[in-house]
Write an enzyme that holds these catalytic residues in place. Structure first.
Site, PDB file in Angstrom:
ATOM      1  N   VAL A  49     -25.562  17.766 126.928  1.00  0.00           N
ATOM      2  CA  VAL A  49     -25.002  19.022 127.458  1.00  0.00           C
ATOM      3  C   VAL A  49     -24.523  19.912 126.307  1.00  0.00           C
ATOM      4  O   VAL A  49     -23.696  19.502 125.494  1.00  0.00           O
ATOM      5  CB  VAL A  49     -23.835  18.740 128.427  1.00  0.00           C
ATOM      6  N   LYS A  50     -25.081  21.111 126.273  1.00  0.00           N
ATOM      7  CA  LYS A  50     -24.757  22.044 125.190  1.00  0.00           C
ATOM      8  C   LYS A  50     -23.687  23.026 125.678  1.00  0.00           C
ATOM      9  O   LYS A  50     -23.822  23.629 126.756  1.00  0.00           O
ATOM     10  CB  LYS A  50     -26.035  22.788 124.790  1.00  0.00           C
ATOM     11  N   LEU A  51     -22.635  23.165 124.867  1.00  0.00           N
ATOM     12  CA  LEU A  51     -21.476  23.980 125.259  1.00  0.00           C
ATOM     13  C   LEU A  51     -21.119  24.934 124.133  1.00  0.00           C
ATOM     14  O   LEU A  51     -21.193  24.561 122.950  1.00  0.00           O
ATOM     15  CB  LEU A  51     -20.268  23.056 125.495  1.00  0.00           C
TER      16      LEU A  51
END
Ligand code: G3P
Length: 216
Positions: free
Chosen positions: A82-84
């Site tokens: 998951v890229k944040l």
């Protein structure tokens, strides 16, 4: 050094995966726009093509909503990372998702202190953007060097994922500085193999081999 390919183009990913050149994939909303396909569908397909981590970016701005989106993305496949974004809410969401056992990639990092915060939030990867700093006449490689030193000082396990890589030289310098991963566009990744002296040398060897009249 691991290589991730920075694209949402499944054909390019398949070609590079088959060649054994990549260890994972990174995407972002701009790359999804370029692929012109539904995000969840394209991420699912990429995750089937490569067993490595596949970064898929949330688009919410508020931590709770980022966590909700992150869980949806992580459900697509086990290898989704998951890229944040590197905001306060992004860091809060990073901590929650990391504590829950998900892989996380904190993106849009432009300073060493931002990278320090991402490591403290437990990020699996930090993505410093080299090319975009260079665009502003700020030395992107110095950022890689600074983060490497800080992470080593405190034994942080967060991996440095050098991003916004535009040239072969960026790859070389990031590797020399000890970045754990480089995420590279397909064309730059393919360009890494090329050298004019390799082509010239091969041409000469083949010409001489022909003259021997032999075959293997
Ligand atoms: O994945 C993000 C990143 O690599 C962006 O690169 O060239 O758009 O700055 P660039």
């Amino acid at each position: 050094m691991k290589f991730f390919v920075d694209t949402a183009d499944v054909n390019d990913i398949r070609e590079l995966e088959d060649a054994g050149l990549i260890d994972g994939v990174t995407t972002n909303p701009s790359l999804i726009l370029k692929a012109n396909r539904p995000m969840k569908e394209v991420i699912a397909e990429i995750c089937e093509v490569t067993p490595g981590p596949v970064s898929a970016e949330v688009t919410a701005l508020e931590a709770e909503e980022m966590v909700r989106e992150g869980r949806i993305l992580a459900e697509i496949a086990d290898n989704v990372c998951v890229k944040l974004p590197l905001t306060l809410d992004g860091l809060k969401a990073c901590k929650t998702l990391t504590d829950d056992g998900f892989q996380t990639n904190v993106t849009l990092c432009f300073s060493a202190t931002q990278a320090l915060l991402a490591a403290k939030a437990g990020a699996t990867y930090i993505s410093p953007f080299i090319g975009r700093l260079d665009d502003m006449n700020i030395d992107g490689m110095q950022l890689i060097a600074d983060i490497r030193r800080i992470y080593d000082n405190y034994d942080f396990e967060t991996e440095i994922l050098a991003a916004s890589i535009r040239t072969i030289n960026h790859v070389r310098e990031a590797a020399l500085l000890g970045a754990d991963v480089a995420t590279v566009p397909p064309s730059t990744l393919k360009a890494l193999v090329k050298h004019p002296l390799t082509d010239k040398g091969l041409e000469q060897f083949l010409a001489d081999w022909k003259k021997t009249g032999q075959s293997i």
